[in-house]
Write an enzyme that holds these catalytic residues in place. Structure first.
Site, PDB file in Angstrom:
ATOM      1  CB  CYS A 130      -1.726   6.334   3.179  1.00  0.00           C
ATOM      2  SG  CYS A 130      -2.685   5.324   4.296  1.00  0.00           S
ATOM      3  CD  GLU A 158      -1.837   2.027   2.212  1.00  0.00           C
ATOM      4  OE1 GLU A 158      -1.342   3.085   1.789  1.00  0.00           O
ATOM      5  OE2 GLU A 158      -2.178   1.832   3.385  1.00  0.00           O
TER       6      GLU A 158
END
Lengths: 494, 494
Positions: free
Chosen positions: B267, B230
């Site tokens: 994120c 990720e």
């Protein structure tokens, strides 16, 4: 007969495919299913001409091809039913909790298509794993557009099937370029397709060399894409003592038939049989010999496959300590695939990786172990497989847990007292397995769960009910099973 | 403080992990869940000392770290519940049909673990996406052993959490090497782990450069393995006219808070805000300015992140046509991440790919479009994202279907009238998205569906009921939902 597509033609085809995808992705599950059923009807309407064409191009017998077309139609309609039923969407809904700190929003998850999918037709299934085959059906169900790279060995058959698909698209007013058909015998055509920026996934059924190359191209792109390649497998068969001593002859007959079915041209062909030295194993071997020696070789799919079969088989037979134990009747035709059974001791097998490799065709290697320890060692040494078969009584199984463990680590499907050939098209099927059987053991190429290769989850947070996809709407208009707040239900949301 | 593990130490750790995996994979779902709950308890028992340590190593405030530990415990216990509930196994059973031609065998499909999983701890979530974080919880639920590569920026915190996990393993008599903890600040340590033949999957949360490197190593192995990384995301926010004109000020406040939450070190930080020139957008900008200018910068996680933030932000600000529109109060500390908002016109943005890149920290770029066409162009030009947010009324949505389509193509989660920060841990969460947000858009890093990254289907054909895994037995001893002959049911099989 067909010219290779040029790079410009490929570029145009992919761009048009992407444009049609942008329309098609918004079609309902029912509309997608209707298209798949329409393709099935057109395939049936191709009638005898299609079968005749495939017979000419593949050397496969009429009955097999009729059966394979029926299977292809079953896949299209079966995956259409699954598509509409929507459980592959894995719908998850968590409703809002306003008084949580911080407040929990409403979140709803479903699946959307990846984008244009390139499918490489296989040589050994001109219908079921080619132009209108399993990968195409899965991609269309997922909401993707499809670009077929026709297999050059049955390009005319592929063209006829492609025309049938185009007719279904036209008659039912689906986006014109939802399906594209590309001819090409060269490396360049495949590379141009897989590396095109608008292509978002690849499906492939074929050799290890071919699948690995596509996988590498897919990963080396600026934007890597999933390449699901179903590649080689030797499908080991483990013969356990008690069961073998009870019915060696019957088992031998069963496996001689499985090894030679369709001239051995199945990815689930049992290419490796592992037994323990015993009278029963001798009896098994004797019966396999007599069965195989009666078989009149049939023609293989094409000259390239026949040549590769001959060379790989001869190469295996020339390895030290490998002996030929049975072959079919002589056939002068150079396309013929002569059924061949070889034998080797387990120690040699463990030390010679060449003997672990697939010989695509009617070939199998009998590996003779001194004892269970050696059999366990063989099971632990093998690479990833589509299937493994165990011939065993309940006692055999209970007494050999270590072998059971090794086999489960090894493959995607394990078969008790049966042959690996004959891959049922159903939801429970796993046609896949650890590398090098496939490039991703987490997906299947057969059964409607294969749709998931070409779709991805998307979550809608705090979204407007009217604008949600139907499967996520409060009213549950599709009347499907949904996981709401961790419980499966068909209930509406108030 | 901690020495890098040597190649020999890594080799031993992986071999031992593999051995423990071979035992653990046979543990029941309930046993796996019990271990996860025991780890949660140990984590709680680490008390204030753990929080204090993490504060020292990460500069994150106490309240945030307490909240993050609570979240980590919630993940462990929540995924434990999901593990036991077994719906992630996607059980499919097709019962035999003896009178079909050829007879249809009984086939039953469940999931088994991939093998030892290497998890790379993230810098920004020392608990929730590190040592005992989401990837570890998913891997343990799947039945995998776990090898943690501790993040060097919070190695001591990681060590304490690892010790807690080891205590849980020991107290409950689980295989000793089920969990391993490896320190390392160099390239070599990561490479040795990912390329070790006995490692079967990788989980990573961090930068694009790091994730991409692991992904390449994973694919270049003799046996490629899935690497779920990720990576970066700019999380675009689209401001539509009607909604913005109704509540520009409120929206500005909401986003100023989201951009600067946790010093922007998420994120899902909204790094890109796209609006259309209007009075409302001016009003939005004015309010963002005043909000941002009031913010006293806080310390970032570590010197490396603060330096990268400063450099990337300055580089973005130096691009032509980019202007600074707001920054936080001055702070002399070089670790401080100064909230910064820049602005650029859409034409410049479309032509300058550098402006599309993530600036990890409290930074956001306002892109001003002339009209909806330009906004659509921006949406179509962006790379894959974890999230996209839309600030819109129902009219705005209905009138801008093209934008909705582009956004759904773009991301894993779309948020209506909300901020992307704050990732709920629930089944409906999709924390993932098209490359380069992650390396595989088909999986999520948050929520129990993330377990599927580390498991693969296996089908048992014609298997002995007593020897089947519990979830596949006729009696349905786990009392779970199963798809039998295409229908969901909790029924037994007669």
């Amino acid at each position: 007969m067909f010219k290779d597509a040029t790079i410009n033609e490929i570029d145009l085809a992919v761009i048009q495919s992407y444009q049609s995808f942008q329309q098609y992705r918004k079609y309902s599950l029912k509309q997608r299913a209707d298209l798949m059923r329409a393709i099935a009807i057109e395939l049936e309407l191709c009638g005898d001409e299609l079968i005749q064409n495939a017979m000419n191009e593949t050397n496969l017998p009429e009955s097999r091809l009729r059966g394979e077309r029926a299977r292809t139609i079953f896949q299209l309609t079966g995956y259409a039913d699954a598509c509409e039923k929507a459980d592959w969407l894995d719908v998850r809904i968590d409703t809002a909790i306003a008084d949580k700190v911080p407040p929990k929003p409403d979140i709803r998850k479903t699946m959307i298509p990846l984008g244009p999918v390139v499918v490489f037709g296989s040589s050994n299934f001109p219908f079921a794993y080619s132009t209108a085959g399993g990968d195409t059906a899965c991609a269309l169900a997922a909401g993707c557009s499809v670009i077929i790279k026709a297999h050059p060995a049955h390009a005319q058959t592929s063209e006829m099937v492609a025309n049938a698909i185009h007719r279904a698209i036209k008659k039912n007013n689906f986006p014109e370029h939802l399906f594209a058909h590309i001819h090409g015998a060269t490396f360049e055509v495949g590379k141009a397709l897989v590396t095109h920026p608008l292509v978002k996934a690849v499906g492939f059924t074929g050799s290890f060399a071919g699948g690995k190359q596509l996988f590498d191209w897919g990963n080396q792109r600026k934007e890597p894409i999933p390449v699901f390649a179903e590649m080689g497998s030797v499908n080991p068969v483990f013969l356990l003592n008690e069961k073998l001593s009870q019915s060696a002859t019957e088992i031998a007959k069963q496996f001689a038939a499985s090894i030679t079915l369709g001239v051995g041209q199945f990815c689930t062909n049992p290419g490796l049989i592992i037994g323990i030295k015993s009278d029963a194993l001798n009896q098994f071997q004797t019966k396999v010999q007599s069965e195989i020696e009666d078989i009149v070789p049939a023609k293989m799919l094409h000259a390239g496959i026949a040549k590769a079969f001959f060379e790989k088989k001869e190469n295996a037979l020339q390895q030290s300590n490998v002996s030929l134990i049975a072959k079919g009747k002589f056939a002068a035709d150079e396309l013929s695939g002569e059924p061949t059974i070889a034998k080797v001791d387990a120690k040699t097998f463990l030390q010679n990786p060449l003997l672990h490799q697939e010989v695509f065709g009617p070939y199998s290697l009998l590996v003779e172990c001194d004892d269970m320890n050696e059999m366990n060692e063989v099971a632990n040494k093998l690479e990833g497989q589509l299937t493994a078969s165990i011939i065993a009584t309940e006692n055999d199984l209970n007494e050999n847990i270590e072998l059971m463990d090794a086999i489960q680590n090894l493959c995607g499907r394990i078969i008790l007292n049966g042959v690996p050939t004959g891959v049922e098209v159903c939801r429970s099927m796993m046609h896949g397995g650890p590398y090098p059987a496939t490039t991703d053991a987490r997906f299947t190429a057969v059964g409607a769960d294969g749709i998931k290769r070409f779709a991805r989850p998307i979550a809608y947070q705090n979204w407007n009910n009217d604008l949600l996809p139907d499967e996520l709407k409060n009213e549950n208009p599709l009347n499907i099973w949904r996981m709401i707040n961790n419980e499966w239900t068909k209930n509406k949301i108030d």
